[in-house]
Motif scaffolding. Structure first.
Motif, PDB file in Angstrom:
ATOM      1  N   TRP A 189       0.814  -1.217   0.000  1.00 39.18           N
ATOM      2  CA  TRP A 189       0.000   0.000   0.000  1.00 39.18           C
ATOM      3  C   TRP A 189       0.850   1.271   0.000  1.00 39.18           C
ATOM      4  N   ALA A 190       1.904   1.302   0.798  1.00 38.66           N
ATOM      5  CA  ALA A 190       2.730   2.512   0.853  1.00 38.66           C
ATOM      6  C   ALA A 190       3.373   2.785  -0.506  1.00 38.66           C
ATOM      7  N   GLU A 191       3.896   1.729  -1.142  1.00 36.37           N
ATOM      8  CA  GLU A 191       4.519   1.890  -2.456  1.00 36.37           C
ATOM      9  C   GLU A 191       3.487   2.306  -3.506  1.00 36.37           C
ATOM     10  N   ALA A 192       2.287   1.707  -3.429  1.00 29.39           N
ATOM     11  CA  ALA A 192       1.225   2.061  -4.379  1.00 29.39           C
ATOM     12  C   ALA A 192       0.837   3.526  -4.217  1.00 29.39           C
ATOM     13  N   GLN A 193       0.691   3.962  -2.967  1.00 30.36           N
ATOM     14  CA  GLN A 193       0.331   5.362  -2.726  1.00 30.36           C
ATOM     15  C   GLN A 193       1.394   6.296  -3.288  1.00 30.36           C
ATOM     16  N   GLY A 194       2.680   5.960  -3.040  1.00 30.42           N
ATOM     17  CA  GLY A 194       3.757   6.801  -3.563  1.00 30.42           C
ATOM     18  C   GLY A 194       3.741   6.875  -5.078  1.00 30.42           C
ATOM     19  N   ALA A 195       3.528   5.728  -5.736  1.00 26.90           N
ATOM     20  CA  ALA A 195       3.515   5.708  -7.197  1.00 26.90           C
ATOM     21  C   ALA A 195       2.342   6.511  -7.751  1.00 26.90           C
TER      22      ALA A 195
END
Length: 650
Positions: A189-195
């Motif tokens: 989730w954190a990586e998806a949000q950043g992307a």
């Protein structure tokens, strides 16, 4: 870009490796005639005259049979003409003559990727893309196609790695979008949000990015307000983003009991969706839209006609036993008994194992139209002789339940009056006890009598609790969270008894419509029952599952205790019956009644010495189904395959 208008997907055939044109392998032609035939073939190819191109390349190869570049060109022409076996052979010949050319391996990989039925497989395509990458690590298209195949094969970690390489070499917002999709699939989730936030910094009007960001916020932090804001942004940027409207309407619908104004907000979104889809005709879940609208209107008796209309429109798209049952209840509210009975019958025909319409039809027989019972029983025999026995059996059980409930209601009223009299008697006994001499025999007798009186009063109160007939207070209940909270409160019990609790709670479990306090009490009784069955310790297994075909949640609670003998199993749910010393015998009766009040069913499986499992099925209202996020990749390259260029310069 909306998911409805363009239906983005992975582009399996990005164009040729244009960035390598200046580094192309020269054509080692032995004769001017071979060169001329190859140039003629190139002209035919670019004009899309592939048959003529094939003829020219073949003549060139007659003059220079060892030229890898001509074999590759011939393979491309065969590929465009649909002669895939010949294309594969030509690509392999080019590779055998020049195995260090990355583009030859890439072209063969494309062919194997698209036409794997012709002796090609995705695994072989991946091998060719990998070889192209080994020869040229900057080959973006090879990274892209290999990542797409890993994604299709469910190898998400490998796909993620490949698309990270794509983003590193081509950091545009489309490449980042595809990487974000993979992060979401992997629940990173954190990586998806950043992307997704990177995408929005590059392309602030990307409605799809806002749409997926809403899902990320819900899954990562459960922040409803952030999710709603993201979906609103998506709709502001693209009013025809129907997936976003559906997701926003669903969020409003799920939370309308906590915030009543959300009911109208949900209705507004779904009505707008219906209106937009009349023009676009691209949304494929219209049955769910109408069913949820029906459920929303169903909340207010004054909107019953609109609820009926919405349910009926939804049924034109797809059959649903649950919706037929809801429709029958609405007709009952309007005193349209015949229509109600027919809807319950239709629900049973569609799904003979669905409990709710049996119960509702039995109530209708008992209170309204008992003379219809015999005629209906004959009708079931005519409708489906093979399932008639099971249907009639279920109807009979439901009739017994209704009759028992009627008897309980009468008994409840009488016992309630008795309880009031007993309460008055208890007050008088306590008053007499206070006034008596503590050293006297009378004081001792009064104390013993009062103790017995209070025990009797408590038992009477417990019986009345079992017989209560309060209708469930509707709200959307998170069964997973309810169970987790109960286990936290009962942790001391499980620890003291050396019981290991194993949970397997489905991440996609939808909320169910019901009374949270009643359900909490029911599951508390089931868990306590399981703990007490394992006096010497053991393992408690709790499993939840969503069954989309029947729109039900399944909750199973299994203990490793001593089990229940076959001869006693039929008595377990009877009021007052207990296998425990000092037990009241009403706990499981309350569980059964609560489950049936919520239109569900409960199943008991046990073997003496082999533990006991309670399986509870509760129906899911359409407005509680999980959001179906449309996770699809975007093409990074926009040229059509017909525009493929050669890697060599002539």
């Amino acid at each position: 870009m909306t998911t409805q208008k363009s239906n983005p997907s992975v582009n399996p055939n990005p164009p040729a490796h244009h960035s390598h044109l200046s580094q192309a392998e020269p054509l080692p032609l032995t004769t001017t005639a071979a060169r001329d035939q190859c140039l003629l073939g190139d002209w035919y190819f670019n004009e899309r005259h592939y048959t003529l191109a094939i003829q020219s390349y073949k003549r060139a190869l007659e003059l220079d049979p060892e030229c890898a570049a001509i074999h590759h060109r011939l393979g491309l022409a065969y590929y465009k003409e649909g002669e895939f076996d010949s294309a594969r052979d030509s690509f392999k010949k080019a590779i055998s003559l020049n195995p260090s050319n990355a583009h030859y391996h890439y072209s063969l990989g494309q062919l194997l990727q698209d036409y794997r039925d012709l002796d090609g497989t995705w695994q072989e395509a991946i091998r060719e893309f990998s070889r192209a990458i080994e020869l040229d690590p900057s080959y973006v298209e090879a990274w892209y196609d290999r990542g797409s195949l890993h994604d299709k094969r469910g190898e998400l970690a490998r796909a993620c790695h490949d698309f990270q390489q794509v983003v590193a070499r081509m950091p545009n917002y489309a490449a980042r979008y595809n990487l974000a999709v993979l992060y979401i699939k992997r629940q990173m989730w954190a990586e998806a949000q950043g992307a997704l936030e990177e995408i929005l910094s590059i392309e602030p009007n990307d409605s799809d990015a806002y749409y997926h960001l809403a899902d990320v916020h819900l899954k990562s932090s459960g922040d409803l307000n952030l999710a709603i804001d993201c979906l609103k942004h998506a709709i502001e940027r693209d009013p025809d983003h129907l997936d976003a409207r559906f997701a926003l309407g669903l969020l409003y619908a799920k939370n309308r009991y906590k915030q009543p104004e959300y009911r109208q907000d949900a209705i507004t979104q779904f009505v707008e969706l219906v209106s937009s889809n009349e023009k676009l005709n691209t949304f494929d879940q219209m049955d769910q839209v109408y069913f949820i609208l029906g459920s929303l209107y169903d909340d207010v008796p004054a909107d019953a006609e609109m609820a009926i209309s919405a349910y009926q429109t939804g049924l034109e798209h797809v059959s649903s036993a649950q919706v037929r049952n809801n429709l029958g209840l609405l007709y009952l509210q309007k005193k349209q008994i015949q229509k109600a009975a027919e809807e319950f019958r239709q629900a049973i025909r569609l799904e003979p194992e669905y409990e709710a319409p049996y119960h509702n039809l039995a109530k209708l027989y008992f209170y309204e139209h008992d003379e219809e019972l015999l005629k209906d029983l004959r009708g079931w025999l005519t409708f489906n002789p093979q399932e008639a026995a099971a249907i009639i059996f279920r109807l009979s059980l439901s009739l017994i339940d209704v009759a028992r409930a009627e008897g309980h209601q009468s008994l409840f009223s009488r016992l309630h009056r008795v309880k009031n009299l007993v309460s008055v008697g208890g007050a008088q006994l306590r008053s007499a006890l206070r006034q008596s001499d503590p050293a006297s025999k009378l004081h001792g007798k009064l104390h013993r009598t009062l103790t017995q009186h209070e025990d009797s009063f408590n038992q009477l109160t417990e019986i009345l609790e079992t017989l209560r007939t309060d209708a469930p207070v509707s709200e959307l209940v998170d069964i997973n969270r309810l169970i987790e909270n109960l286990l936290i409160k009962l942790r001391s019990v499980s620890t003291g008894k050396r019981i290991e609790c194993k949970q397997q709670l489905a991440s996609n479990l939808p909320f169910i419509k019901g009374d949270s306090s009643q359900l909490k009490e029911a599951f508390h009784n089931v868990l306590i029952n399981a703990f007490e069955a394992m006096e010497d310790g053991g393992v408690l297994q709790i499993h939840t599952e969503y069954q989309p075909q029947s729109l039900q949640v399944q909750i199973s609670v299994a203990d490793s205790g001593k089990g229940i003998p076959d001869s006693l199993r039929h008595k377990i749910f009877q009021p007052g019956y207990t296998l425990k010393e000092g037990g009241s015998g009403f706990g499981l009766t309350i569980v059964q009644r609560t489950v049936r009040d919520h239109m569900g069913s409960i199943d008991l499986r046990s073997a003496e010495g082999g533990g006991t499992t309670f399986i509870i099925y509760l129906p899911v209202n359409p407005d509680a189904v999980p959001i179906k996020t449309n996770l699809q990749m975007r093409p990074i390259f926009y040229e059509a395959r017909g525009d493929l260029a050669f890697e060599e310069l002539v």
